[in-house]
Design an enzyme around this catalytic site. Structure first.
Site, mmCIF file in Angstrom:
data_model
loop_
_atom_site.group_PDB
_atom_site.id
_atom_site.type_symbol
_atom_site.label_atom_id
_atom_site.label_comp_id
_atom_site.label_asym_id
_atom_site.label_seq_id
_atom_site.Cartn_x
_atom_site.Cartn_y
_atom_site.Cartn_z
ATOM 1 N N GLU A 284 33.205 63.747 67.269
ATOM 2 C CA GLU A 284 32.409 62.646 66.713
ATOM 3 C C GLU A 284 33.096 62.010 65.505
ATOM 4 O O GLU A 284 33.289 62.684 64.488
ATOM 5 C CB GLU A 284 31.036 63.165 66.280
ATOM 6 C CG GLU A 284 30.167 62.101 65.619
ATOM 7 C CD GLU A 284 28.872 62.664 65.054
ATOM 8 O OE1 GLU A 284 27.905 61.901 64.966
ATOM 9 O OE2 GLU A 284 28.843 63.869 64.700
ATOM 10 N N GLU B 138 19.008 61.924 65.098
ATOM 11 C CA GLU B 138 19.618 62.521 63.916
ATOM 12 C C GLU B 138 19.409 61.591 62.730
ATOM 13 O O GLU B 138 20.342 60.958 62.233
ATOM 14 C CB GLU B 138 21.112 62.790 64.154
ATOM 15 C CG GLU B 138 21.704 63.685 63.064
ATOM 16 C CD GLU B 138 23.183 63.962 63.268
ATOM 17 O OE1 GLU B 138 23.538 65.132 63.449
ATOM 18 O OE2 GLU B 138 23.977 63.001 63.246
#
Length: 278
Positions: A159, A257
């Site tokens: 990521e 998130e």
């Protein structure tokens, strides 16, 4: 007679008749409760699945029991990152930490198998200066990880993380992420596309989703720049973005998130406001 419905008359992609695949990120949601309690809180809120960071301070059996008691699926777990209090955020790109990387991967695979998780977020670590040695080691460690994950039928995710949230994080570029994924060329190594980070790294969300769609293994969302609920005031139109993801063929889980602005449960109203349901 056969009736063909024109595309522009199709049911809108954000119709409430389409069930969402939102999963609660337990590192961010229900922040006032211990991690073990967050599994049940997510279930009570209507979630069918969760994702977590590595459960520091808890034995594997404790986490598995919390998940199983709640009767909820776990989609993703972050790799063991080392001592966060010392600034450690993974080892994949850190020279001299090759053994720590392998140990952290093995430890996380053990947790993933016990929890029924199929996705592991492999964190790169922080570097003072990005050098060629970091690039070489990162690729080497990910090749090793891909082979390990293939044996267990798991998927590793890398990521890009923006410089404002984590200064000096090694993996901070989509071009770099795609380059290493294409070099390794394994179905067990994919891209984690967090739309919040995407906006703060480069923007251009529509075209980037299209360009990256064949590499995406997981999606996360939050409003930018303050990382609150997707429909709070900010830079991103999530009604549009979620439709784009569907149009580009993404049908997997979407991790929430984000930092709740106030109460987690109250903040979940955005899901219904956009025409989705849990």
């Amino acid at each position: 007679m056969l009736h063909i419905i024109p595309k522009f008359l199709n049911v809108p992609l954000n119709s409430s008749r389409n069930m969402s695949k939102f999963c609660a990120n337990l590192a961010f949601l229900f922040p006032d409760k211990p991690l073990k309690e967050r599994y049940q809180l997510a279930k009570n809120a209507g979630f069918k699945a969760v994702e977590t960071g590595f459960p520091f301070g808890l034995e594997m059996q404790e986490v598995v029991a919390a998940k199983n008691t709640a009767g909820i699926e776990q989609i993703l777990i972050n790799i063991y990152t080392g001592d966060v209090s010392k600034g450690e955020l993974g080892f994949a790109a850190i020279p001299g930490k090759e053994k720590e990387f392998k140990n952290s991967l093995e430890k996380t695979i053990e947790y993933a198998k016990a929890l029924g998780v199929r996705k592991i977020h492999i964190m790169s670590g922080k570097v003072d200066e990005n050098k060629n040695a970091h690039d070489i080691l990162y690729e080497s460690n990910l090749r090793y990880a891909a082979k390990m994950l293939e044996k267990e039928n798991l998927i590793g995710l890398i990521e890009p993380i923006n410089k404002y949230s984590i200064p000096n994080y090694y993996m901070n570029s989509y071009d770099k992420a795609v380059s290493v994924i294409e070099k390794i060329n394994s179905p067990h190594l994919k891209l984690m596309l967090d739309i919040f980070h995407l906006q703060l790294i480069k923007g251009n969300i529509t075209h980037t989703i299209h360009e990256l769609k064949n590499h995406i293994g997981h999606v996360q969302i939050a409003q930018a720049p303050d990382r609150h609920e997707p429909t709070t005031e900010g830079e991103i139109n999530y009604k549009y973005v979620l439709e784009i993801l569907q149009r580009e063929g993404y049908k997997d889980w979407i991790g929430l998130e984000y930092k709740p602005l106030k109460d987690t449960e109250e903040g979940l109203k955005w899901i219904q406001d956009l025409g989705y349901s849990l």
